[in-house]
Write a protein that holds these residues in place. Structure first.
Motif, PDB file in Angstrom:
ATOM      1  N   GLY A  57       0.808  -1.273   0.132  1.00  0.00           N
ATOM      2  CA  GLY A  57      -0.007  -0.177  -0.095  1.00  0.00           C
ATOM      3  C   GLY A  57       0.971   1.159  -0.098  1.00  0.00           C
ATOM      4  O   GLY A  57       0.256   2.459  -0.251  1.00  0.00           O
ATOM      5  N   VAL A  58       2.037   1.142   0.162  1.00  0.00           N
ATOM      6  CA  VAL A  58       3.058   2.352   0.259  1.00  0.00           C
ATOM      7  C   VAL A  58       3.309   2.658  -1.436  1.00  0.00           C
ATOM      8  O   VAL A  58       3.569   1.649  -2.079  1.00  0.00           O
ATOM      9  CB  VAL A  58       4.249   2.051   1.053  1.00  0.00           C
ATOM     10  N   HIS A  59       3.422   3.967  -1.714  1.00  0.00           N
ATOM     11  CA  HIS A  59       3.640   4.536  -2.950  1.00  0.00           C
ATOM     12  C   HIS A  59       5.070   4.843  -3.096  1.00  0.00           C
ATOM     13  O   HIS A  59       5.703   5.098  -2.004  1.00  0.00           O
ATOM     14  CB  HIS A  59       2.725   5.771  -3.177  1.00  0.00           C
ATOM     15  N   ARG A 129      -8.358   8.923  -2.816  1.00  0.00           N
ATOM     16  CA  ARG A 129      -8.652   7.800  -2.054  1.00  0.00           C
ATOM     17  C   ARG A 129      -7.521   6.609  -2.309  1.00  0.00           C
ATOM     18  O   ARG A 129      -6.931   6.523  -3.375  1.00  0.00           O
ATOM     19  CB  ARG A 129     -10.075   7.200  -2.397  1.00  0.00           C
ATOM     20  N   TYR A 130      -7.136   6.034  -1.243  1.00  0.00           N
ATOM     21  CA  TYR A 130      -5.836   5.041  -0.959  1.00  0.00           C
ATOM     22  C   TYR A 130      -4.472   5.794  -1.181  1.00  0.00           C
ATOM     23  O   TYR A 130      -3.625   5.175  -1.572  1.00  0.00           O
ATOM     24  CB  TYR A 130      -6.271   3.977  -2.337  1.00  0.00           C
ATOM     25  N   ARG A 131      -4.422   7.026  -1.225  1.00  0.00           N
ATOM     26  CA  ARG A 131      -3.263   7.761  -1.635  1.00  0.00           C
ATOM     27  C   ARG A 131      -3.069   8.687  -0.372  1.00  0.00           C
ATOM     28  O   ARG A 131      -2.025   9.331  -0.190  1.00  0.00           O
ATOM     29  CB  ARG A 131      -3.133   8.492  -2.694  1.00  0.00           C
ATOM     30  N   VAL A 132      -4.040   8.869   0.498  1.00  0.00           N
ATOM     31  CA  VAL A 132      -3.827   9.547   1.829  1.00  0.00           C
ATOM     32  C   VAL A 132      -4.490   8.856   3.033  1.00  0.00           C
ATOM     33  O   VAL A 132      -5.250   7.968   2.764  1.00  0.00           O
ATOM     34  CB  VAL A 132      -4.400  11.020   1.731  1.00  0.00           C
ATOM     35  N   PRO A 241      -1.890   4.229   9.034  1.00  0.00           N
ATOM     36  CA  PRO A 241      -2.142   3.191   7.803  1.00  0.00           C
ATOM     37  C   PRO A 241      -1.211   3.555   6.375  1.00  0.00           C
ATOM     38  O   PRO A 241      -0.411   4.883   6.520  1.00  0.00           O
ATOM     39  CB  PRO A 241      -3.646   3.408   7.198  1.00  0.00           C
ATOM     40  N   PRO A 242      -0.861   2.674   5.672  1.00  0.00           N
ATOM     41  CA  PRO A 242       0.176   2.826   4.764  1.00  0.00           C
ATOM     42  C   PRO A 242      -0.132   3.831   3.630  1.00  0.00           C
ATOM     43  O   PRO A 242       0.796   4.286   2.906  1.00  0.00           O
ATOM     44  CB  PRO A 242       0.596   1.447   4.231  1.00  0.00           C
TER      45      PRO A 242
END
Length: 259
Positions: A57-59, A129-132, A241-242
């Protein structure tokens, strides 16, 4: 075999992390599969090495890896060909560079830089969403900055270290933590920038999760210093969260992509 450095960007959402795994998708696995299609010397079992092994989940906007190939590629053509073969995975090779055999993406690095994005608002996040990481209420930025100041420098970061961390020592030097705030529709975004030669497993997420407690008023800033001095994982705030975490850059004695 010629060695190439790769500057890599990816959305970590669909991956189980950077590191190749037998039964789950990984960023490393996607790039290695693309390389195997391009270079006859990069056969099954060959590996690339990265500056940091990001979790599920980490970018990344500035991950660096290196690969040893049989063919002496033109770097531009190598990047273009990899991007073609990486489709449709959300992974992009921003640049490739020929480097000498002494270059190692992990061991040659002098620093890593991370960004963590946190949005505070009541309405759901849509585009990011899914990036913060989203929380509902605004945070006190000056209190978080006072708490963060206790972490700058060389310390035993046992409190902020995952129980699964494999680092030989919990002692690290944190060179920078900055926190910026900007207004967004319906709320605020907080950006945490951290810089160090290297980080412990979950160190950044543990720090940001702890500072969020300070910003929310649940912890006084001084409690961060007490948590650090405790050298006890139980003294840490919650691990955030990641999905808000990005590896944004890696520093080397000489930038391999400088041209």
């Amino acid at each position: 075999m010629p060695r190439f450095a790769l500057l890599i960007e990816y959305d970590g959402t669909p991956f189980a992390g950077w590191q190749a795994q037998a039964d789950q998708p990984s960023v490393q696995g996607a790039i290695e599969a693309a390389l195997a299609r391009l270079d006859p010397g990069f056969r099954e079992g060959a590996r690339i090495a990265a500056a940091g092994r990001t979790d599920a989940g980490v970018h990344a906007t500035g991950q660096v890896a290196h690969a040893d190939l049989a063919r002496d590629w033109d770097p531009f053509r190598l990047a273009e060909a990899l991007n073609w073969h990486l489709k449709p995975d959300p992974v992009a090779i921003l640049a490739a560079a020929r480097v000498d055999e002494g270059f190692h993406a992990r061991f040659s690095a002098l620093e890593r830089r991370y960004l963590f994005r946190l949005i505070a608002r009541r309405a759901p996040v849509t585009h990011a969403r899914y990036r913060v990481w989203q929380v509902r209420n605004p945070l006190a930025i000056e209190a978080m900055r006072r708490g963060a100041a206790h972490l700058i420098g060389r310390h035993d970061f046992t409190t902020f270290r995952s129980a699964m961390c494999q680092a030989a020592s919990p002692v690290k030097t944190l060179d920078e933590i900055t926190i910026a705030e900007r207004a967004i529709p319906g709320g605020h975004e907080y950006r945490f920038t951290l810089r160090a030669r290297s980080f412990l497993h979950n160190q950044v997420r543990s720090i940001v999760g702890t500072l969020e407690r300070v910003g929310a008023g649940a912890w006084p800033p001084e409690r961060v210093a007490r948590a650090l001095a405790a050298h006890d994982r139980a003294a840490c705030g919650p691990v955030c969260p990641p999905q808000g975490l990005y590896l944004t850059g890696v520093g080397y004695p000489r930038d391999p992509f400088a041209g």
